[in-house]
Design an enzyme around this catalytic site. Structure first.
Site, short mmCIF file in Angstrom:
data_model
loop_
_atom_site.label_atom_id
_atom_site.label_comp_id
_atom_site.label_asym_id
_atom_site.label_seq_id
_atom_site.Cartn_x
_atom_site.Cartn_y
_atom_site.Cartn_z
N MET A 1 0.97 -1.05 0.01
CA MET A 1 -0.01 0.00 -0.01
C MET A 1 0.96 1.27 0.15
O MET A 1 0.49 2.35 0.18
CB MET A 1 -1.15 -0.08 1.22
CG MET A 1 -1.94 -1.17 1.23
SD MET A 1 -3.52 -0.93 2.16
CE MET A 1 -2.88 -0.36 3.71
N GLY A 2 2.11 1.10 -0.36
CA GLY A 2 2.81 2.31 -0.26
C GLY A 2 3.51 2.52 1.10
O GLY A 2 3.38 1.72 1.91
N LEU B 1 6.57 2.94 2.02
CA LEU B 1 7.41 1.85 2.13
C LEU B 1 8.42 1.91 3.08
O LEU B 1 9.07 3.02 3.41
CB LEU B 1 8.19 1.53 0.85
CG LEU B 1 7.31 1.52 -0.60
CD1 LEU B 1 7.99 1.44 -1.61
CD2 LEU B 1 6.26 0.23 -0.28
N GLY C 1 10.65 -3.24 5.68
CA GLY C 1 9.89 -4.58 5.62
C GLY C 1 9.39 -4.90 3.99
O GLY C 1 9.46 -6.08 3.73
N HIS C 2 8.80 -3.87 3.44
CA HIS C 2 8.30 -3.68 2.21
C HIS C 2 9.70 -4.36 1.03
O HIS C 2 9.54 -5.12 0.31
CB HIS C 2 7.56 -2.80 1.63
CG HIS C 2 6.62 -2.15 2.40
ND1 HIS C 2 6.48 -1.20 3.37
CD2 HIS C 2 5.25 -2.60 2.49
CE1 HIS C 2 5.63 -0.79 3.77
NE2 HIS C 2 4.58 -1.90 3.30
N SER D 1 6.32 -0.82 10.56
CA SER D 1 5.05 -0.61 10.15
C SER D 1 4.92 0.78 9.90
O SER D 1 5.52 1.66 10.75
CB SER D 1 4.05 -0.97 11.25
OG SER D 1 2.80 -0.39 11.09
P1 AMP Z 1 1.39 -2.86 3.48
O1 AMP Z 1 1.72 -1.74 2.44
O2 AMP Z 1 1.14 -2.66 4.91
O3 AMP Z 1 -0.16 -3.71 2.89
O4 AMP Z 1 2.27 -4.32 3.54
C1 AMP Z 1 2.48 -4.86 2.19
C2 AMP Z 1 3.30 -6.01 2.66
O5 AMP Z 1 4.40 -5.74 3.34
C3 AMP Z 1 2.48 -7.18 3.27
O6 AMP Z 1 2.76 -8.40 2.68
C4 AMP Z 1 3.27 -7.13 4.67
O7 AMP Z 1 2.75 -8.27 5.45
C5 AMP Z 1 4.59 -6.53 4.21
N1 AMP Z 1 5.35 -5.97 5.77
C6 AMP Z 1 4.66 -5.05 6.26
N2 AMP Z 1 5.61 -4.94 7.17
C7 AMP Z 1 6.51 -5.71 7.32
C8 AMP Z 1 7.52 -5.94 8.03
N3 AMP Z 1 7.84 -5.35 9.15
N4 AMP Z 1 8.48 -7.22 7.84
C9 AMP Z 1 8.28 -7.85 6.43
N5 AMP Z 1 7.04 -7.44 5.87
C10 AMP Z 1 6.06 -6.44 6.14
#
Ligand code: AMP
Length: 291
Positions: free
Chosen positions: A31-32, A34, A37-38, A186
């Site tokens: 969802m951007g 970034l 983790g992303h 996060s």
């Molecule tokens: P989001 O942008 O929050 O929808 O996350 C996109 C992807 O990044 C999803 O598969 C999340 O599980 C992954 N993600 C988010 N935070 C982390 C993190 N701290 N470590 C690894 N992957 C992450």
């Protein structure tokens, strides 16, 4: 091939050549906003696949609060540059009105799993996630799709959808990336004040302690997690559960295999989730062979 494409037709046209030339296509949905983790998922996809598509889409269907959706941080140009720098070949940023138009009435609903844990606190959230993940997979038709273990229930949900709907994609999990203080990265961490951040450290600390003490007793692990987080100041515990890692069914009593501990808590106004694998350390291997 590194420009941002915004329509499903453009994306399919861009991927057609490499696909017919036999490239393995990896999809990393985001969802951007970034963070590392992303980007670790993008690097994982880069290492595995011939062509990496990263999507940036703030999915309106998965937000329960309109405000939260409107205020979600958006920086497509910055995100696209970061995605490219970490190995994405193609950025797909669909236009919200075209990709999830108000007249769309089809919803992917995952019975049971979508209503527990995060789903109990955020009704409709996982319907929105499942629907858009299926749309992204149909648009991209990737061989592999990458999801973080940070959102563990989402990972299980996506695996369930892929199995139930026979989607021809391998779901690949990426390990949770954490800051030095243990807090899982996060986009929401930016909202924490220094004091709240200090309080939030109790979440990974409690998970690590319970993982270190794990002896197969799900009831005592669950109780310990609830006791530790219930006593942590500034942390308002929503749930702490010990579940089967594959189905997320709650575990009771002493179990033979591994378990997954999942936690959600509110710190200040910020809802945080985290989880840990509870696994018995493998027995030490016998040294030498006596020879
Ligand atoms: P989001 O942008 O929050 O929808 O996350 C996109 C992807 O990044 C999803 O598969 C999340 O599980 C992954 N993600 C988010 N935070 C982390 C993190 N701290 N470590 C690894 N992957 C992450």
């Amino acid at each position: 091939m590194t420009e941002v494409v915004t329509t499903v037709d453009q994306l399919r046209a861009t991927l057609a050549g490499p696909r017919s030339a036999g490239a393995t296509i990896g999809l990393v949905p985001t969802m951007g906003a970034l963070h590392e983790g992303h980007l670790s998922l993008v690097r994982q996809a880069r290492a595995d696949c011939g062509l990496v598509v990263a999507s940036v889409f703030v999915n309106p269907l998965q937000f329960d609060a309109e405000d939260d959706y409107a205020s979600y941080p958006r920086d497509l140009a910055g995100d696209a540059a970061r995605l490219r720098a970490h190995g994405a070949d193609q950025v797909f940023a669909p236009d919200v009105a075209a990709f999830t138009p108000p007249e769309q009435v089809t919803v992917v609903r995952v019975g049971g799993l979508a209503d527990r844990l995060e789903g109990a606190s955020r009704p409709g959230h996982f319907d929105g996630v499942a629907t858009v993940v299926v749309k992204l997979c149909n648009a991209t038709q990737p061989h592999r799709a990458y999801f973080g273990e940070k959102d563990y229930q989402q990972l299980v949900l996506v695996r369930t959808v892929v199995a139930d709907l026979d989607l021809p994609v391998d779901v690949v999990a990426g390990s949770t990336v954490r800051d030095d203080d243990g807090l899982a990265l996060s986009s929401r961490n930016a909202r924490l004040s220094p004091e709240q951040r200090e309080a939030a450290r109790a979440i990974p600390a409690a998970l690590s302690e319970v993982a270190a003490d794990w002896d197969g007793d799900a009831d005592s692990a669950r109780a310990a997690l609830r006791r530790r987080l219930g006593a942590a100041s500034g942390v308002d515990l929503d749930y702490a559960e010990v579940c089967d890692p594959e189905t997320l069914a709650p575990l009771e009593g002493v179990v033979a295999g591994p378990a997954q501990a999942l936690v959600a808590a509110v710190v200040g106004d910020t809802r945080l989730i985290d989880n840990a694998r509870l696994e018995q350390p493998s027995p030490p291997r016998r040294g030498g062979d006596g020879a």
